[in-house]
Design a protein around this motif. Structure first.
Motif, PDB file in Angstrom:
ATOM      1  N   GLU A 354       0.821  -1.597  -0.038  1.00 25.13           N
ATOM      2  CA  GLU A 354      -0.082   0.268   0.123  1.00 25.13           C
ATOM      3  C   GLU A 354       1.264   1.243   0.063  1.00 25.13           C
ATOM      4  OE1 GLU A 354      -2.923   2.354  -0.289  1.00 25.13           O
ATOM      5  OE2 GLU A 354      -3.084   0.555  -0.141  1.00 25.13           O
ATOM      6  N   LYS A 404      -9.726  -8.886  -3.566  1.00 22.78           N
ATOM      7  CA  LYS A 404     -10.672  -7.813  -3.403  1.00 22.78           C
ATOM      8  C   LYS A 404      -9.190  -6.531  -3.127  1.00 22.78           C
ATOM      9  CE  LYS A 404     -14.514  -9.556  -3.210  1.00 22.78           C
ATOM     10  NZ  LYS A 404     -15.634  -9.606  -1.945  1.00 22.78           N
ATOM     11  N   GLU A 405      -8.898  -7.036  -2.293  1.00 19.69           N
ATOM     12  CA  GLU A 405      -7.704  -6.106  -2.162  1.00 19.69           C
ATOM     13  C   GLU A 405      -6.910  -5.553  -3.218  1.00 19.69           C
ATOM     14  OE1 GLU A 405      -4.465  -5.593   2.301  1.00 19.69           O
ATOM     15  OE2 GLU A 405      -4.979  -7.595   1.400  1.00 19.69           O
ATOM     16  N   VAL A 407      -6.902  -5.828  -6.106  1.00 19.74           N
ATOM     17  CA  VAL A 407      -8.365  -4.965  -7.437  1.00 19.74           C
ATOM     18  C   VAL A 407      -8.203  -3.801  -6.464  1.00 19.74           C
ATOM     19  CG1 VAL A 407     -10.336  -4.634  -8.000  1.00 19.74           C
ATOM     20  CG2 VAL A 407      -8.964  -6.755  -8.171  1.00 19.74           C
ATOM     21  N   GLU A 408      -9.108  -3.351  -5.682  1.00 19.90           N
ATOM     22  CA  GLU A 408      -9.058  -2.075  -4.669  1.00 19.90           C
ATOM     23  C   GLU A 408      -6.949  -1.223  -4.996  1.00 19.90           C
ATOM     24  OE1 GLU A 408     -10.519   1.118  -3.456  1.00 19.90           O
ATOM     25  OE2 GLU A 408     -11.742  -0.723  -3.951  1.00 19.90           O
ATOM     26  N   ARG A 409      -6.086  -2.229  -4.687  1.00 25.32           N
ATOM     27  CA  ARG A 409      -4.908  -0.547  -4.537  1.00 25.32           C
ATOM     28  C   ARG A 409      -4.909  -0.480  -5.410  1.00 25.32           C
ATOM     29  NH1 ARG A 409      -1.962  -4.827  -1.747  1.00 25.32           N
ATOM     30  NH2 ARG A 409      -2.951  -4.142  -0.193  1.00 25.32           N
ATOM     31  N   LYS A 411      -6.398   0.176  -8.559  1.00 26.97           N
ATOM     32  CA  LYS A 411      -6.937   0.087  -9.825  1.00 26.97           C
ATOM     33  C   LYS A 411      -7.337   1.665 -10.419  1.00 26.97           C
ATOM     34  CE  LYS A 411     -10.958   2.205  -7.038  1.00 26.97           C
ATOM     35  NZ  LYS A 411     -12.533   1.527  -6.546  1.00 26.97           N
ATOM     36  N   ASN A 412      -6.240   2.570  -8.614  1.00 25.15           N
ATOM     37  CA  ASN A 412      -6.071   4.049  -9.996  1.00 25.15           C
ATOM     38  C   ASN A 412      -4.782   4.198 -10.239  1.00 25.15           C
ATOM     39  OD1 ASN A 412      -8.555   5.300  -9.567  1.00 25.15           O
ATOM     40  ND2 ASN A 412      -8.346   5.233  -7.525  1.00 25.15           N
TER      41      ASN A 412
END
Length: 426
Positions: A354, A404-405, A407-409, A411-412
């Motif tokens: 992260e 999911k973790e 994917v969220e991390r 995506k941008n």
């Protein structure tokens, strides 16, 4: 050696002079040389706090400051500033004695951390407020006002009101810091910033013994002249502190290359103190930004030193310094890299990823090769992107769809990382 004798010896090492004894009774430790307290407090309030920084956990120092704080609180309880007999201080006025009251903007300061916050960081520190400091400068022990001592200092969240300024002036006269006695000067100069408060200040100041005491608020012309003098002085000390900081930083780098964790951390810490001193000077904003970048580099270096393997490894310091480096310069790639490395050393893989993702989301850092390499290294457990087509497709599917973790991390995240996983540039 007793506690008070040991601390006295330390102070003499710092200030390098013998002081005429003025003994003060303390309930627990008997008689204490009060003159040892005077230079300590004055130096503290003038920003020269290297000794206390280096000995903040010293019980002797803590005792001395705690007793000073208690005496100040007791004095404040004993004195009613509204009914105080200020005229009785006429006998304390010395001919040609001069005080100067000034106000300085301290920046946006977060009350929880005491960090100076940049405007773009307000979302992270919503409690930060514009903070102003009022000081009373008096001549130093040599009678000079170009390097003054501080009779009283107080910080205000938001611009102080007229009533705040009036109360501060009363405190400066009757309730200064404990090494000063209640007194009046023969001349009180108030900087031009306080002109809007004249109507509230004038009745009180004009009621003081006029035969010996005078006061005035600086004119705009005088304020400009004084500002030029202060800027020249600030520029001098800025350059001096910055050079000292760079010297200590290089000492830290040398120790780090030798694997000397303790020596590196000590040198980097000294460097940061000097950079902080430079940043506190009233210089151009571009100069402040330059020293903030140096602070970010030094904090990141200290993080790297703290995480060096072996006995004495300090993961907590490494993580905290990584975060501080990012705060000091959000566009400094190594700050994110140091934070990621510290988290990884602590077994915190998700936090490490992260930290790097946070950097790669920024347009300014999205093409940083080192950050992209580290990110992919963590995502692949050090193996790099799969060369086999089937394995690569499975990896991408997990990264962008199933986890999911993850994917969220990501995506941008665009830039070089996105290009690598799209074009398989290993």
């Amino acid at each position: 050696m007793t506690m008070k004798e040991n601390f006295g010896r330390k102070l003499l090492q710092v200030y390098g002079r013998t002081l005429t004894p003025v003994l003060l009774p303390l309930p627990k430790y008997g008689l204490l040389n009060m003159n040892l307290l005077v230079p300590l407090l004055i130096s503290w309030l003038n920003g020269r706090i290297s000794f206390m920084r280096e000995h903040e956990n010293d019980p002797d120092l803590q005792l001395l400051l705690e007793n000073s704080r208690k005496r100040g609180e007791q004095r404040a309880k004993d004195i009613n500033l509204d009914t105080y007999d200020y005229a009785a201080l006429a006998d304390t006025i010395e001919p040609l004695s001069l005080w100067r009251i000034r106000m300085e903007y301290q920046g946006l300061i977060d009350p929880d951390t005491d960090y100076i916050i940049e405007p773009h960081e307000l979302k992270e520190f919503p409690k930060a407020q514009h903070t102003f400091r009022i000081c009373v400068d008096v001549p130093n022990m040599e009678g000079r006002l170009d390097e003054p001592e501080t009779r009283l200092v107080e910080d205000f969240q938001g611009l102080p009101k007229s009533s705040d300024v009036l109360l501060f002036i009363k405190k400066a006269i009757a309730l200064p810091i404990s090494c000063f006695r209640p007194a009046l000067p023969s001349m009180l100069i108030i900087t031009h910033q306080f002109e809007p408060h004249r109507a509230v200040l004038a009745p009180f100041l004009s009621s003081l013994p006029s035969s010996k005491f005078t006061w005035e608020i600086e004119s705009a012309e005088m304020a400009e002249h004084m500002g030029q003098i202060q800027y020249a002085k600030a520029s001098h000390f800025y350059g001096q502190h910055k050079a000292d900081g760079e010297r200590h930083k290089e000492e830290g780098n040398i120790a780090f290359r030798k694997g000397d964790r303790k020596g590196a951390i000590a040198a980097y810490t000294q460097s940061l103190r000097r950079f902080e001193d430079a940043h506190c000077q009233k210089v151009l904003e571009e100069d402040k930004k330059a020293v903030m970048k140096l602070m970010a580099m030094t904090i990141a270096n200290r993080s790297a030193a703290a995480v060096l393997p072996g006995e004495g490894q300090d993961i907590e310091l490494a993580i905290n310094d990584g975060k501080k480096a990012i705060l000091a310069n959000p566009h400094y790639a190594k700050g994110y890299a140091r934070l990621a490395k510290a988290h990884h050393a602590n077994g915190e893989l998700s936090e490490a990823q992260e930290a790097l993702a946070q950097a790669l989301r920024l347009p300014e850092l999205e093409n940083e090769v080192g950050l992209v390499d580290m990110f992919i290294d963590l995502q692949t457990d050090g193996k790099g992107l799969p060369e086999n087509d089937e394995e690569f497709e499975a990896f991408i599917k997990r990264l962008l769809e199933e986890d999911k973790e993850s994917v969220e991390r990501v995506k941008n995240i665009n830039g070089l990382w996105r290009k690598r996983i799209t074009e398989r540039e290993v």
